[in-house]
Design an enzyme around this catalytic site. Structure first.
Site, PDB file in Angstrom:
ATOM      1  N   SER A  91       0.855  -1.185   0.000  1.00  0.00           N
ATOM      2  CA  SER A  91       0.000   0.000   0.000  1.00  0.00           C
ATOM      3  C   SER A  91       0.889   1.231   0.000  1.00  0.00           C
ATOM      4  CB  SER A  91      -0.886   0.016   1.246  1.00  0.00           C
ATOM      5  OG  SER A  91      -1.518   1.276   1.429  1.00  0.00           O
TER       6      SER A  91
ATOM      7  N   TYR B  55      -2.078  -0.732  10.172  1.00  0.00           N
ATOM      8  CA  TYR B  55      -2.085  -1.018   8.736  1.00  0.00           C
ATOM      9  C   TYR B  55      -0.812  -0.502   8.076  1.00  0.00           C
ATOM     10  CZ  TYR B  55      -3.883  -1.358   3.958  1.00  0.00           C
ATOM     11  OH  TYR B  55      -4.059  -1.671   2.628  1.00  0.00           O
TER      12      TYR B  55
ATOM     13  N   LYS C 265       2.178  -2.792   6.252  1.00  0.00           N
ATOM     14  CA  LYS C 265       2.511  -2.653   4.833  1.00  0.00           C
ATOM     15  C   LYS C 265       3.967  -2.223   4.636  1.00  0.00           C
ATOM     16  CE  LYS C 265      -1.440  -3.928   3.180  1.00  0.00           C
ATOM     17  NZ  LYS C 265      -1.574  -5.193   2.422  1.00  0.00           N
TER      18      LYS C 265
END
Length: 256
Positions: free
Chosen positions: A140, A153, A157
């Site tokens: 991401s 998150y 990533k």
């Protein structure tokens, strides 16, 4: 068709990007093992036919299940050529409101352990086959930048990006490529969580061209990376963000 006679595994298959990847890979001639934790969600692939797509319910946070998934793919279609570690989860929540067991551990296990297990199991299968496979990880743009509400998150990533680099280096002598794709704002059910908290219009405007990227656009990048046309791309994360990480929220619409 660029992927004729190739066999791929795609995790997180029932999500928006996962479904688009499977549609694209099969249209390019590949046979695909569609993997998701929910057997019910995998019914979406029934119409493809078992000769093109085999569905497997697998928990990617369990290494034994991931190993079994890879073995089943090779047994079903004769070999494995492409591993797409796409499974990922996330939810917006302020850091100070975190419950570590609910807001750090599960996301880390799926996004980070799931990719690690997929890399390891697929690479061992390629080595056993004496073939030069490709591993593609879904990262991401948040792996490269800070953001509010998405602490875990982003961290997971960033780990995906580093795993991509390190695995590519170690596996290069075997002819195995490892790369990643970093989507930006993609119109998927996971991103729609921002709609529920009143931020959908805000994040839409954070796109350089003022529109959300579609899952099919990410799938196109994955198919390219899986093909021989991308043979020189290795150990890197390819941004597929429509420039999201290269500018700040536009101000001109506030003064016009």
């Amino acid at each position: 068709m660029r992927l004729v006679n190739k066999v791929a595994i795609v995790t997180g298959a029932a999500g928006g990007i996962g479904q688009a990847i499977i549609e694209k890979l099969t249209s390019e001639g590949a046979k695909v093992v569609a993997v998701d934790i929910s057997s019910e969600a995998l019914k979406v692939f029934d119409s493809y036919g078992s000769e093109k797509v085999k569905s497997l319910a697998v928990d990617v946070t369990d290494f034994q299940q991931v190993e079994g998934m890879v073995k089943q793919a090779a047994e079903q279609f004769g070999q494995l050529d492409i591993m797409v570690n796409n499974a990922g989860i996330g939810a917006p929540k302020p850091l100070l409101q975190h419950d570590p067991r609910a807001d750090f551990d599960p996301i880390t296990q799926v996004n980070q352990y799931g990719v690690y297990y997929g890399i390891l199991a697929a690479a061992r299968q390629f080595q056993a086959q004496s073939t030069q496979g490709v591993i593609i990880n879904t990262s991401s743009v948040y792996g490269q930048m800070a953001a509010e509400l998405t602490f875990t998150y982003n961290v997971s990533k960033a780990a995906v990006d580093m795993m991509t680099k390190c695995a590519a280096l170690e596996l290069a002598p075997l002819g195995i490529r490892v790369c990643a794709v970093a989507p930006g704002r993609v119109d998927t059910p996971m991103l729609r969580q921002y709609e529920a908290i009143g931020l959908w219009e805000h994040i839409r405007k954070e796109q350089m061209r003022d529109t959300m990227t579609q899952p099919q656009e990410i799938a196109n990048v994955v198919a390219f990376l899986a093909s021989d046309e991308a043979n020189c791309i290795n150990g890197t994360t390819v941004s597929a963000s429509d420039g999201f990480e290269n500018f700040k929220y536009p101000l001109l619409d506030k003064i016009q």
